[in-house]
Structure formats: C-alpha cells, structure tokens
Design an enzyme around this catalytic site. Sequence first.
Site, PDB file in Angstrom:
ATOM      1  N   TYR A 176       0.842  -1.201   0.000  1.00  0.00           N
ATOM      2  CA  TYR A 176       0.000   0.000   0.000  1.00  0.00           C
ATOM      3  C   TYR A 176       0.876   1.250   0.000  1.00  0.00           C
ATOM      4  O   TYR A 176       1.909   1.286   0.681  1.00  0.00           O
ATOM      5  CB  TYR A 176      -0.874   0.051   1.255  1.00  0.00           C
ATOM      6  N   TYR A 196      -0.531  -9.771   0.332  1.00  0.00           N
ATOM      7  CA  TYR A 196       0.464  -9.151   1.220  1.00  0.00           C
ATOM      8  C   TYR A 196       0.424  -9.794   2.605  1.00  0.00           C
ATOM      9  O   TYR A 196      -0.599 -10.311   3.037  1.00  0.00           O
ATOM     10  CB  TYR A 196       0.272  -7.635   1.305  1.00  0.00           C
ATOM     11  N   ARG A 256      -2.848 -11.937   3.330  1.00  0.00           N
ATOM     12  CA  ARG A 256      -4.184 -11.632   2.845  1.00  0.00           C
ATOM     13  C   ARG A 256      -4.321 -12.074   1.382  1.00  0.00           C
ATOM     14  O   ARG A 256      -3.433 -11.806   0.564  1.00  0.00           O
ATOM     15  CB  ARG A 256      -4.466 -10.117   2.873  1.00  0.00           C
ATOM     16  N   HIS A 278      -7.084  -8.504  -2.827  1.00  0.00           N
ATOM     17  CA  HIS A 278      -8.427  -7.939  -2.644  1.00  0.00           C
ATOM     18  C   HIS A 278      -8.421  -6.456  -2.955  1.00  0.00           C
ATOM     19  O   HIS A 278      -7.385  -5.796  -2.905  1.00  0.00           O
ATOM     20  CB  HIS A 278      -8.918  -8.166  -1.210  1.00  0.00           C
ATOM     21  N   HIS A 315     -10.533  -3.058  -1.620  1.00  0.00           N
ATOM     22  CA  HIS A 315     -11.485  -2.537  -0.634  1.00  0.00           C
ATOM     23  C   HIS A 315     -12.518  -1.673  -1.351  1.00  0.00           C
ATOM     24  O   HIS A 315     -12.170  -0.879  -2.237  1.00  0.00           O
ATOM     25  CB  HIS A 315     -10.763  -1.685   0.409  1.00  0.00           C
TER      26      HIS A 315
END
Length: 222
Positions: free
Chosen positions: A95, A134, A144, A147, A149
């Site tokens: 991120y 990640y 995870r 995905h 969000h």
Amino acid sequence: MTHPPYLHPDYKSTVLRAPSKPLVMPKLGPESVELTSPVFGHQELGPLDADLTRQHPGEPLGERIIVTGRVLDTSGRPIRGALVEIWQANSAGRYAHGGDQHPAPLDPNFTGAGRCLTDDDGRYHFVTIRPGAYPWRNHLNAWRPAHIHFSVFGTAFTQRLITQMYFPGDPLFPYDPIFQSIPDEKARQRLIARFDLDTTKPEWALGYQFDIVLGKTPMEES
Ligand SMILES: [Fe+2]
C-alpha cells in the site's frame, strides 16, 4: 448469516475493536436531515478518478484489469448516483501508505485509490491493476488474499457499506481469518468477483464483474 460477527478472535483486531457493551441507539432517527441531504455530485469527481492506471505520469506495473458491476437494492433496482470508492495494494502487495512498511516495492505510478458514481443503470466502472497478496501480522505466516477494498454510499450519506472484493481461485482463502469470519459459505462466495470475457478487452485488460446489493445494515436489522 451474511455478516461477520463484530468479534472474531482469529482476526485479532476484532478483539479490541468489537463492542463489549450493547450499542446505544440514537434518539435521532435516520429520517432526519441526513436522508434528504444531497450526497455527491459529478462536480466533486475528477475525470481520472475511476482509472487508477492514469493518475501519474507513467503507467503502473502489473496486470491491468477492469472491475465493473452494478449497485442494486434488495429488490434488484439500480442505485443511481451512488459514490463507489476503492483502495488497494499495488501489484507487489504494498500500500502507498505509511502504515505499510513490509519489504515490497512501492510503485511511483500507482496510488491505489479511485472513485466514481454509478450511472443510471447503477453501474460503476474502474480500470486498475490487479493487487498482490500481502503479509500481515495477525498470526505467523499470515497473508491476505488479493483484494480490493470497496466503500459504497447508498442514497444518503448515513448509509455506507464497506467491503472487500476478492479474485476467483485464490489459494489463500482457507487461511484468511477476515474472509473466514463470514459464517455463510454463500455469503463468502458473493465477495469473489466473476471473471468475465465480455468485460475483458482484447490486447488490453482482463475484466471482472462484481455486483453489490445494498441491504439493511446489521444495526438496522435489530
Ligand atoms: Fe487490504
């Protein structure tokens, strides 16, 4: 049951985050000014907000994808003019946020945030990069699934859904306490986008369809 419980100990953050006491119901109902106030207008959004691959001078690295779908109410009617916002990791699973310091490269051409309004058919449309998986520190060797969000405002500012969209066939599903916190298998499957060849553009990008049905929030169901 569709919604995950507030407290799901395998997902460690919920232990501190979940309410330990009954919710206090507000005396002012949502029939007050919030339901009649305007939400967002087209003038609030920039032309590149829905294309996460064109927000910087160069193109981001990774697999370009199209993510589109319709926002519907529980009767299947389109919700028009709803603000749909997304945020995600880059193709390396990092991120662009100070809170993410794991050793994967940042991409100077990818911020990972986008938004758009649904059209008259309730449809949203994004062009982005497929995010990478990640690691997170929930437990040893916790990763995870890839995905995106999603945040969706309904017909009023007080109506908001936050959820995540996953990709078909991800081997990390069985090991992810967030995905597994949703008790119902069918409800989990609804969070997985559908690969769609008709949405896929030749020589350009794979296409995924992900419809969102806005129902009542768990609080409203009581
Ligand atoms: Fe995430």
